[in-house]
Design an enzyme around this catalytic site. Structure first.
Site, PDB file in Angstrom:
ATOM      1  N   LYS A 148       0.814  -1.225   0.000  1.00 23.14           N
ATOM      2  CA  LYS A 148       0.000   0.000   0.000  1.00 23.14           C
ATOM      3  C   LYS A 148       0.846   1.273   0.000  1.00 23.14           C
ATOM      4  O   LYS A 148       0.368   2.319  -0.452  1.00 23.14           O
ATOM      5  CB  LYS A 148      -0.984  -0.010   1.173  1.00 23.14           C
ATOM      6  CG  LYS A 148      -2.076  -1.050   0.962  1.00 23.14           C
ATOM      7  CD  LYS A 148      -3.112  -1.055   2.059  1.00 23.14           C
ATOM      8  CE  LYS A 148      -4.130  -2.145   1.756  1.00 23.14           C
ATOM      9  NZ  LYS A 148      -5.117  -2.346   2.805  1.00 23.14           N
ATOM     10  N   ARG A 199      -7.430  -7.815  -8.934  1.00 18.73           N
ATOM     11  CA  ARG A 199      -8.120  -9.099  -9.135  1.00 18.73           C
ATOM     12  C   ARG A 199      -9.604  -8.830  -9.301  1.00 18.73           C
ATOM     13  O   ARG A 199     -10.047  -7.699  -9.170  1.00 18.73           O
ATOM     14  CB  ARG A 199      -7.915  -9.957  -7.892  1.00 18.73           C
ATOM     15  CG  ARG A 199      -8.350  -9.189  -6.644  1.00 18.73           C
ATOM     16  CD  ARG A 199      -8.317  -9.999  -5.377  1.00 18.73           C
ATOM     17  NE  ARG A 199      -8.436  -9.173  -4.205  1.00 18.73           N
ATOM     18  CZ  ARG A 199      -9.560  -8.700  -3.683  1.00 18.73           C
ATOM     19  NH1 ARG A 199     -10.724  -8.968  -4.266  1.00 18.73           N
ATOM     20  NH2 ARG A 199      -9.569  -7.964  -2.607  1.00 18.73           N
ATOM     21  N   GLU A 259      -1.981   6.578   8.238  1.00 17.17           N
ATOM     22  CA  GLU A 259      -2.733   7.445   7.337  1.00 17.17           C
ATOM     23  C   GLU A 259      -3.670   8.291   8.173  1.00 17.17           C
ATOM     24  O   GLU A 259      -4.135   7.828   9.219  1.00 17.17           O
ATOM     25  CB  GLU A 259      -3.614   6.541   6.468  1.00 17.17           C
ATOM     26  CG  GLU A 259      -3.588   6.788   4.999  1.00 17.17           C
ATOM     27  CD  GLU A 259      -4.342   5.693   4.262  1.00 17.17           C
ATOM     28  OE1 GLU A 259      -3.762   5.130   3.332  1.00 17.17           O
ATOM     29  OE2 GLU A 259      -5.498   5.408   4.614  1.00 17.17           O
TER      30      GLU A 259
HETATM   31  P1  ADP Z   1      -8.241  -3.720   2.713  1.00 19.63           P
HETATM   32  O1  ADP Z   1      -7.021  -3.951   1.875  1.00 19.63           O
HETATM   33  O2  ADP Z   1      -8.289  -4.560   3.920  1.00 19.63           O
HETATM   34  O3  ADP Z   1      -9.490  -3.725   1.890  1.00 19.63           O
HETATM   35  P2  ADP Z   1      -8.431  -0.824   2.754  1.00 19.63           P
HETATM   36  O4  ADP Z   1      -7.223   0.043   2.745  1.00 19.63           O
HETATM   37  O5  ADP Z   1      -9.174  -0.954   1.477  1.00 19.63           O
HETATM   38  O6  ADP Z   1      -8.036  -2.252   3.300  1.00 19.63           O
HETATM   39  O7  ADP Z   1      -9.423  -0.333   3.890  1.00 19.63           O
HETATM   40  C1  ADP Z   1     -10.561  -1.076   4.254  1.00 19.63           C
HETATM   41  C2  ADP Z   1     -11.608  -0.176   4.865  1.00 19.63           C
HETATM   42  O8  ADP Z   1     -11.080   0.483   6.017  1.00 19.63           O
HETATM   43  C3  ADP Z   1     -12.082   0.938   3.968  1.00 19.63           C
HETATM   44  O9  ADP Z   1     -13.120   0.537   3.099  1.00 19.63           O
HETATM   45  C4  ADP Z   1     -12.515   1.987   4.967  1.00 19.63           C
HETATM   46  O10 ADP Z   1     -13.817   1.741   5.458  1.00 19.63           O
HETATM   47  C5  ADP Z   1     -11.541   1.812   6.105  1.00 19.63           C
HETATM   48  N1  ADP Z   1     -10.399   2.745   5.964  1.00 19.63           N
HETATM   49  C6  ADP Z   1      -9.191   2.443   5.442  1.00 19.63           C
HETATM   50  N2  ADP Z   1      -8.369   3.525   5.457  1.00 19.63           N
HETATM   51  C7  ADP Z   1      -9.078   4.530   6.022  1.00 19.63           C
HETATM   52  C8  ADP Z   1      -8.808   5.895   6.337  1.00 19.63           C
HETATM   53  N3  ADP Z   1      -7.610   6.447   6.095  1.00 19.63           N
HETATM   54  N4  ADP Z   1      -9.789   6.640   6.913  1.00 19.63           N
HETATM   55  C9  ADP Z   1     -10.998   6.094   7.181  1.00 19.63           C
HETATM   56  N5  ADP Z   1     -11.320   4.820   6.905  1.00 19.63           N
HETATM   57  C10 ADP Z   1     -10.382   4.032   6.333  1.00 19.63           C
HETATM   58  P1  ADP Z   2     -13.204  -7.398  -2.058  1.00 19.20           P
HETATM   59  O1  ADP Z   2     -11.924  -6.620  -1.910  1.00 19.20           O
HETATM   60  O2  ADP Z   2     -13.275  -8.257  -3.236  1.00 19.20           O
HETATM   61  O3  ADP Z   2     -14.362  -6.548  -1.844  1.00 19.20           O
HETATM   62  P2  ADP Z   2     -12.546  -8.610   0.464  1.00 19.20           P
HETATM   63  O4  ADP Z   2     -11.626  -7.509   0.830  1.00 19.20           O
HETATM   64  O5  ADP Z   2     -13.652  -8.964   1.390  1.00 19.20           O
HETATM   65  O6  ADP Z   2     -13.238  -8.442  -0.909  1.00 19.20           O
HETATM   66  O7  ADP Z   2     -11.636  -9.896   0.185  1.00 19.20           O
HETATM   67  C1  ADP Z   2     -12.166 -11.040  -0.437  1.00 19.20           C
HETATM   68  C2  ADP Z   2     -11.552 -12.269   0.168  1.00 19.20           C
HETATM   69  O8  ADP Z   2     -10.158 -12.268  -0.002  1.00 19.20           O
HETATM   70  C3  ADP Z   2     -11.786 -12.408   1.656  1.00 19.20           C
HETATM   71  O9  ADP Z   2     -11.951 -13.776   1.951  1.00 19.20           O
HETATM   72  C4  ADP Z   2     -10.506 -11.876   2.271  1.00 19.20           C
HETATM   73  O10 ADP Z   2     -10.283 -12.433   3.527  1.00 19.20           O
HETATM   74  C5  ADP Z   2      -9.485 -12.329   1.250  1.00 19.20           C
HETATM   75  N1  ADP Z   2      -8.342 -11.423   1.159  1.00 19.20           N
HETATM   76  C6  ADP Z   2      -8.333 -10.190   0.631  1.00 19.20           C
HETATM   77  N2  ADP Z   2      -7.101  -9.646   0.665  1.00 19.20           N
HETATM   78  C7  ADP Z   2      -6.302 -10.575   1.239  1.00 19.20           C
HETATM   79  C8  ADP Z   2      -4.894 -10.623   1.569  1.00 19.20           C
HETATM   80  N3  ADP Z   2      -4.072  -9.606   1.306  1.00 19.20           N
HETATM   81  N4  ADP Z   2      -4.438 -11.737   2.154  1.00 19.20           N
HETATM   82  C9  ADP Z   2      -5.258 -12.760   2.432  1.00 19.20           C
HETATM   83  N5  ADP Z   2      -6.557 -12.782   2.141  1.00 19.20           N
HETATM   84  C10 ADP Z   2      -7.084 -11.713   1.556  1.00 19.20           C
END
Ligand code: ADP
Ligand code: ADP
Ligand code: MG
Length: 472
Positions: free
Chosen positions: A115, A291, A199
């Site tokens: 990230k 993906r 962040e």
């Molecule tokens: P992941 O890789 O687990 O999907 P993300 O970076 O997409 O992680 O963050 C997942 C969720 O966490 C976001 O959809 C949002 O709701 C919350 N989030 C992440 N970063 C921030 C931020 N800087 N401020 C507020 N909410 C955040």
């Molecule tokens: P999407 O990003 O497609 O909305 P999710 O963030 O919920 O969905 O992730 C979809 C699936 O992939 C979940 O089962 C989650 O636990 C898995 N997953 C996502 N990112 C990772 C990661 N970096 N490592 C392991 N599992 C992951």
């Protein structure tokens, strides 16, 4: 031309990919461990290969899976989501073994999977990012100084995180100091990598993401946005396309920003650029998922474009079938992630035998399920057992259709999130299209309402339904 695809996944997404193959006249090959002997993806694929008795690790062994692809005569591999889908080594092994990887280049997966690297690439491309670290945090002191500079609240995040894990909000220095080691330990456990960064926390943002398709000839388009603001603990529960909360001008802006982000990293295949929208209408890049996403179904529903088939065509070197101006959308779609969990018990996973399952149907209803009557949900994997996607011409119509389809859908034997979603649909803020990522936390009463029907009556109703069925 791709003739046979190894589906390197399980569950509903493996079924989804097998369906795409079937419609394209492509043979599909499933893989499974002992726990998935009776899984739907194994039944539906043209061939299936056993990965051994250990339930999970078989799905994570890239060398073995690519070997199966080669020996079974596949020419391509689809990674789905989760598991190895964002593992650049899988893409590299595929390249070495002459198997087309249905996804972007290994280098782009690596770059966007980190990230910090992703943020830096976006900053260089002029895409707005939330203020934060420009590298991984060296120690807690660096975290403290940086948090002081950007101002609380801040988010501590796993650099290689995904699936909503390894993210903690810190409202003050005490919380930051308390959470620092915790996030490192979560990151190490969940992702095998201890790196974390910081962040600024955007207060009550909306999660708006853009679906991208990019071919090998340099054509990059977007398929509009999805609103994934209904989340619990940073994990999506309900996803919507298009967002009922943004204007046509914002839609045009964010679509272009998504395309710009994808072009900046030389993206190829389907991908998603995730943004946060703050209360002052600023969009910030958050991350890119390299993906197919769980919620791709809502975009397919409003645009009519089959994203998985497009992924396969792109990997085959074919140009996109659509130019940006050819892509339109109609109405609204909502996806509900039906999880086998007990909302009343802190969403504890509820595994076991599905004694009865009645699928919803009727107009505007799509089901992507990994379950059937008699299926035993194994305890080793994600608790999502089905996705319900509904469509209607208007926002009010799609909310009503969601309510109707959720009540059509009957799952006995395990607890699910179905009733909880009914409560969300009835809330005036949801109906009025006015919600953000804080919605679930702000409404604990909706979880209480889930058992509005007294449990005895519920159990009696279920027994009566089963008895009636067996009497037929
Ligand atoms: P992941 O890789 O687990 O999907 P993300 O970076 O997409 O992680 O963050 C997942 C969720 O966490 C976001 O959809 C949002 O709701 C919350 N989030 C992440 N970063 C921030 C931020 N800087 N401020 C507020 N909410 C955040
Ligand atoms: P999407 O990003 O497609 O909305 P999710 O963030 O919920 O969905 O992730 C979809 C699936 O992939 C979940 O089962 C989650 O636990 C898995 N997953 C996502 N990112 C990772 C990661 N970096 N490592 C392991 N599992 C992951
Ligand atoms: Mg995300």
């Amino acid at each position: 031309m791709i003739k046979k695809i190894l589906v390197a996944n399980r569950g509903e997404i493996a079924v989804r990919i097998v369906r795409a193959c079937s419609e394209m006249g492509i043979k599909s090959v499933a893989i499974y461990t002992d726990a998935d002997r009776h899984a739907l993806h194994v039944k539906k694929a043209d061939e299936a290969y056993h990965l051994g008795s250990e339930p999970v690790t078989g799905y994570l062994n890239a060398h073995n899976i690519v070997n199966i692809a080669v020996t079974s005569g596949c020419d391509a591999l689809h990674p789905g989501y989760g598991f190895l889908s964002e593992n650049p080594e899988l893409a590299e092994i595929c390249a070495r073994r002459d198997i087309k990887f249905i996804g972007p280049d290994a280098d782009v997966i690596r770059q966007m999977g980190d990230k910090i690297q992703a943020r830096n690439a976006m900053i260089a491309a002029g895409i707005p990012c939330v203020p934060g670290s420009d590298g991984n945090l060296e120690d807690v002191e660096e975290a403290r100084v940086l948090a002081h500079k950007i101002g609380y609240p801040v988010m501590l995040k796993a650099t290689n995180g995904g699936g909503g894990r390894g993210i903690r909000r810190c409202d003050n220095e005490k919380e930051l100091l308390g959470n620092y080691e915790r996030v490192i330990s979560e990151a190490s456990k969940a992702f095998g990598k201890p790196e974390v960064f910081l962040e600024k926390c955007v207060i009550n943002p909306k999660h708006i993401e853009v679906q991208i398709l990019a071919d090998s000839q340099g054509n990059t388009i977007h398929l509009f946005e999805r609103d994934c603001s209904i989340q619990r603990r940073n994990q999506k529960l309900i996803e919507i396309a298009p967002s009922p909360q943004i204007s046509p001008e914002q839609r045009a802006y964010i679509g272009e920003l998504g395309v710009k982000a994808a072009r900046a990293v030389g993206y190829e295949n389907a991908g998603t650029v995730e943004f946060l929208l703050d209360q002052d209408d600023n969009f910030y890049f958050m991350e890119m998922n390299t993906r197919v996403q769980v919620e791709h179904t809502v975009t397919e529903t409003i645009t009519g474009i089959d994203i998985v088939q497009e992924q396969i065509r792109i990997a085959d070197g074919l140009p996109l079938q659509y130019k940006q101006e050819d892509v339109g959308f109609r109405g609204y779609a909502i996806e509900f992630r039906i999880n086998a969990e007990d909302p009343k018990n802190n969403f504890l996973p509820s595994f076991g035998k599905i004694t009865r399952y009645y699928a919803p149907g009727g107009p505007g209803v799509r089901i992507d399920a990994a379950m059937y009557s008699g299926y035993v949900i194994p305890p080793y994997f994600d608790s999502m057992c089905a996705k319900l996607t509904v469509w209607a011409l208007t926002w009010d119509g799609v909310v009503e259709r969601g309510r109707r389809a959720l009540s059509d859908m009957q799952v006995y034997g395990v607890k699910t999130t179905i009733q909880y979603y009914q409560e969300i649909l009835q809330h005036p803020d949801f109906k009025g299209a006015d919600f953000n990522t804080g919605f679930v936390e702000a409404h604990p009463e909706l979880i209480e309402y889930v058992t509005r029907i007294p449990p005895e009556l519920r159990a009696a109703a279920i027994s009566a339904a089963i008895a009636a069925h067996e009497g037929i």
